[in-house]
Design a protein around this motif. Structure first.
Motif, PDB file in Angstrom:
ATOM      1  N   GLY A  67       0.843  -1.185  -0.121  1.00  0.00           N
ATOM      2  CA  GLY A  67       0.044   0.163   0.066  1.00  0.00           C
ATOM      3  C   GLY A  67       0.924   1.330   0.081  1.00  0.00           C
ATOM      4  O   GLY A  67       0.480   2.247  -0.230  1.00  0.00           O
ATOM      5  N   MET A  68       2.250   1.122   0.286  1.00  0.00           N
ATOM      6  CA  MET A  68       3.191   2.137   0.424  1.00  0.00           C
ATOM      7  C   MET A  68       3.547   2.593  -1.098  1.00  0.00           C
ATOM      8  O   MET A  68       3.650   4.016  -1.141  1.00  0.00           O
ATOM      9  CB  MET A  68       4.524   1.883   1.118  1.00  0.00           C
ATOM     10  N   TYR A  69       3.219   1.950  -2.058  1.00  0.00           N
ATOM     11  CA  TYR A  69       3.631   2.360  -3.486  1.00  0.00           C
ATOM     12  C   TYR A  69       2.446   2.116  -4.324  1.00  0.00           C
ATOM     13  O   TYR A  69       2.391   1.186  -4.891  1.00  0.00           O
ATOM     14  CB  TYR A  69       4.596   1.518  -3.755  1.00  0.00           C
ATOM     15  N   PRO A  70       1.488   3.027  -4.472  1.00  0.00           N
ATOM     16  CA  PRO A  70       0.313   2.870  -5.214  1.00  0.00           C
ATOM     17  C   PRO A  70       0.604   2.777  -6.585  1.00  0.00           C
ATOM     18  O   PRO A  70       1.659   3.530  -7.062  1.00  0.00           O
ATOM     19  CB  PRO A  70      -0.608   4.177  -4.963  1.00  0.00           C
ATOM     20  N   TRP A  71      -0.199   2.237  -7.571  1.00  0.00           N
ATOM     21  CA  TRP A  71      -0.258   1.950  -8.827  1.00  0.00           C
ATOM     22  C   TRP A  71      -0.713   3.436  -9.577  1.00  0.00           C
ATOM     23  O   TRP A  71      -1.398   4.105  -8.920  1.00  0.00           O
ATOM     24  CB  TRP A  71      -1.060   0.811  -9.577  1.00  0.00           C
ATOM     25  N   GLN A  72      -0.131   3.454 -10.668  1.00  0.00           N
ATOM     26  CA  GLN A  72      -0.648   4.736 -11.546  1.00  0.00           C
ATOM     27  C   GLN A  72      -1.398   4.103 -12.904  1.00  0.00           C
ATOM     28  O   GLN A  72      -0.652   3.144 -13.291  1.00  0.00           O
ATOM     29  CB  GLN A  72       0.486   5.624 -11.796  1.00  0.00           C
ATOM     30  N   HIS A  73      -2.436   4.478 -13.093  1.00  0.00           N
ATOM     31  CA  HIS A  73      -3.200   4.230 -14.383  1.00  0.00           C
ATOM     32  C   HIS A  73      -2.422   4.785 -15.461  1.00  0.00           C
ATOM     33  O   HIS A  73      -2.424   6.116 -15.649  1.00  0.00           O
ATOM     34  CB  HIS A  73      -4.503   4.413 -14.037  1.00  0.00           C
ATOM     35  N   VAL A  74      -2.210   4.222 -16.660  1.00  0.00           N
ATOM     36  CA  VAL A  74      -1.623   4.748 -17.847  1.00  0.00           C
ATOM     37  C   VAL A  74      -2.667   4.704 -18.905  1.00  0.00           C
ATOM     38  O   VAL A  74      -3.369   3.507 -19.264  1.00  0.00           O
ATOM     39  CB  VAL A  74      -0.431   4.069 -18.338  1.00  0.00           C
ATOM     40  N   HIS A  75      -3.316   5.935 -19.398  1.00  0.00           N
ATOM     41  CA  HIS A  75      -4.277   5.940 -20.515  1.00  0.00           C
ATOM     42  C   HIS A  75      -3.365   6.183 -21.732  1.00  0.00           C
ATOM     43  O   HIS A  75      -2.831   7.179 -21.776  1.00  0.00           O
ATOM     44  CB  HIS A  75      -5.231   7.049 -20.487  1.00  0.00           C
ATOM     45  N   TYR A  76      -3.373   5.036 -22.387  1.00  0.00           N
ATOM     46  CA  TYR A  76      -2.892   5.328 -23.815  1.00  0.00           C
ATOM     47  C   TYR A  76      -3.686   5.030 -25.034  1.00  0.00           C
ATOM     48  O   TYR A  76      -4.324   4.036 -25.388  1.00  0.00           O
ATOM     49  CB  TYR A  76      -1.796   3.843 -24.002  1.00  0.00           C
ATOM     50  N   GLY A  77      -3.959   6.294 -25.606  1.00  0.00           N
ATOM     51  CA  GLY A  77      -5.002   6.347 -26.790  1.00  0.00           C
ATOM     52  C   GLY A  77      -4.098   6.823 -27.887  1.00  0.00           C
ATOM     53  O   GLY A  77      -2.850   7.292 -27.919  1.00  0.00           O
ATOM     54  N   HIS A  78      -4.659   6.968 -29.239  1.00  0.00           N
ATOM     55  CA  HIS A  78      -4.041   7.592 -30.256  1.00  0.00           C
ATOM     56  C   HIS A  78      -3.337   8.680 -30.342  1.00  0.00           C
ATOM     57  O   HIS A  78      -2.477   9.399 -30.562  1.00  0.00           O
ATOM     58  CB  HIS A  78      -4.893   7.311 -31.626  1.00  0.00           C
ATOM     59  N   TRP A  79      -4.371   9.589 -29.356  1.00  0.00           N
ATOM     60  CA  TRP A  79      -4.077  11.203 -29.228  1.00  0.00           C
ATOM     61  C   TRP A  79      -3.855  11.594 -27.819  1.00  0.00           C
ATOM     62  O   TRP A  79      -2.946  12.706 -27.597  1.00  0.00           O
ATOM     63  CB  TRP A  79      -5.142  12.015 -29.900  1.00  0.00           C
TER      64      TRP A  79
END
Length: 482
Positions: A67-79
């Protein structure tokens, strides 16, 4: 001017220069459809990648307090390519050209290549990715998880998951497999907010029509705050029962998609979740999504809910994006109010002026029923408002991996909180703080004060003005905007 540094930069700048990037681990786990031909019992001299695979096992085992190191969400779209950073003032940051985007391309290329090699998806391409998550663990390296659609799915919700990690060395695949067909039971404690429930059930019906494997369990409490009068309570109870009946008739099927449980006693999220778990067939280990009535989510969130849940292995604790009062947000800039759901559907909602990440709350979670029963039953006699945090703490201290990251597809609609002293002193003070936080950002509150009260140079005159201030007519009405 100093360039903005993403949280991921510290890891990527150290790791990009590593050669032999595309070497795959001989011991990485693949899908059940086509297992790796090499046996782990081979007596050959182990290559360098095999030695590092052993280190990867220690990598996974040594991240206990995750829990000390939260994840980051990567949004990968064309633009659009950006990372959602919990707690950051800007709520999301662009992935800049250079080492950051180069590393992301390597991750996507290797993930697609692994799918082509170890599954029956020979046409998988990096551009097919549905997004990813990442985190950097100091001293250990960077972890990634990438999602791809299944080109020939058995069910509409199936997708591929590829996990990779760079343990301060070459990037290696640690897992590639198909997921997405697991049933998700959305558990919704309820009391006295029929209009909100009707809207929630309407969104749930659309998910079912989109072929999502989901069911809804509504736990209806007999008491709550503010309390309903006798006639109102009977009317609300009848309305809920009719809504559930009509929804099941409209959706059809042999098994009802919406279940209604009647629970006596005061409303409590923890008590509702426990009641739903106790009333589910123990032989069917479904994923529980512990939810509340103000949540908005779609198929993208359900994908991550399934991908990040594993029996006795992983639980998902997403960070929710909580929206501000649209009347204040648009009122201070004199613009027409745009409904929250409109911004959500157009993917314009994740913005620091429209809301903030609830990075210190742990109520929403996805976990298997077996894990919830194993850890949640310990608090069966104290299912108070602290139940969610106590349950989270138990998972963090256990061997189960906790996936914690900001989820852009899980949004809490603005709802004006009703705080009364009947809640008790601690809950009342907490409610007041949350009420202030949920109305607007610091900037918007400041602009609203200057707009409605004038300058604050003379502190004594300003405080006197505050004490005598009357709310403008336009803001007196309920602003539960959806």
């Amino acid at each position: 001017m100093r360039r903005r540094q993403l949280t991921m930069c510290g890891a990527l700048l150290l790791l990009v220069s590593v050669p032999a990037l595309l070497l795959l681990s001989r011991h990485s786990t693949s899908t059940a459809r086509r297992p790796h031909p090499r046996s782990p019992a081979t007596t050959e001299t182990r290559p360098l990648t095999s030695v590092r695979s052993a280190d990867l096992i220690n990598f996974t085992a040594s991240t206990g307090g995750q829990g000390m190191y939260p994840w980051q969400h990567v949004h990968y779209g064309h633009w659009r390519r950006h990372v959602h950073v919990p707690g950051d003032v800007r709520t999301k940051q662009r992935i800049e050209a250079g080492p950051e985007i180069d590393e992301l391309h390597r991750v996507l290329d290797l993930a697609a290549a692994e799918l082509q090699r170890s599954t029956d998806e020979p046409a998988a391409r990096p551009s097919d990715s549905r997004g990813a998550r990442l985190r950097f663990v100091p001293g250990l390296g960077t972890e990634y998880e990438v999602y791809f659609p299944a080109l020939r799915p058995a069910t509409a919700s199936e997708f591929h998951t590829v996990r990779l990690q760079r343990g301060l060395g070459p990037l290696e695949v640690t897992y590639a497999g198909l997921a997405g067909s697991r049933l998700v039971n959305i558990v919704l404690p309820y009391y006295g907010r029929f209009a909100a429930l009707e809207a929630f059930v309407g969104r749930f019906r659309q998910l079912v029509l989109d072929a999502e494997a989901v069911v809804l369990t509504v736990v209806h409490f007999s008491e709550g705050v503010p309390a309903l009068e006798g006639y109102q309570e009977r009317l609300d109870r009848a309305g809920v029962a009719e809504l559930v009946r009509e929804t099941n008739e409209a959706l059809g099927g042999d098994v009802p998609r919406v279940r209604l449980l009647e629970e006596r006693g005061a409303f409590s999220h923890g008590a509702g979740w426990l009641a739903a778990a106790a009333n589910w067939d123990k032989s069917h280990d479904v994923i529980l999504f512990l939810c509340n009535i103000d949540m908005v989510f779609g198929r993208e969130f359900l994908q991550r809910c399934r991908a990040n849940s594993q029996p006795n292995g992983r639980v998902y604790y997403p960070m929710v994006f909580s929206t501000y009062n649209p009347e204040i947000v648009y009122g201070v800039i004199k613009k027409q109010v745009i409904p929250i759901l409109t911004n959500y559907e157009k993917e314009h909602l994740i913005h620091e002026n429209l809301g903030y990440w609830l990075d210190t709350e742990y109520e929403m979670s996805c976990q298997y029923l077996s894990d919830f029963r194993k850890f949640g039953v310990q608090f069966a006699n104290q299912a108070s408002e602290s139940f969610a945090f106590r349950l989270y703490e138990r998972f963090v201290k256990s061997e189960i991996q906790v996936i914690r990251m900001a989820d852009r597809d899980l949004v809490q609609l603005y709802h004006r909180a009703h705080c009364t002293k009947e809640m008790g002193r601690e809950s009342f003070n907490k409610c007041l703080k949350k009420k202030v936080m949920n109305e607007a950002s610091k900037l918007e509150w400041g602009l609203w004060v200057y707009k409605n009260m004038g300058d604050t140079d003379d502190v004594e005159a300003f405080l006197k003005m505050v004490n005598n201030f009357k709310m403008p007519d336009g803001l007196k009405r309920s602003t539960n905007v959806a």
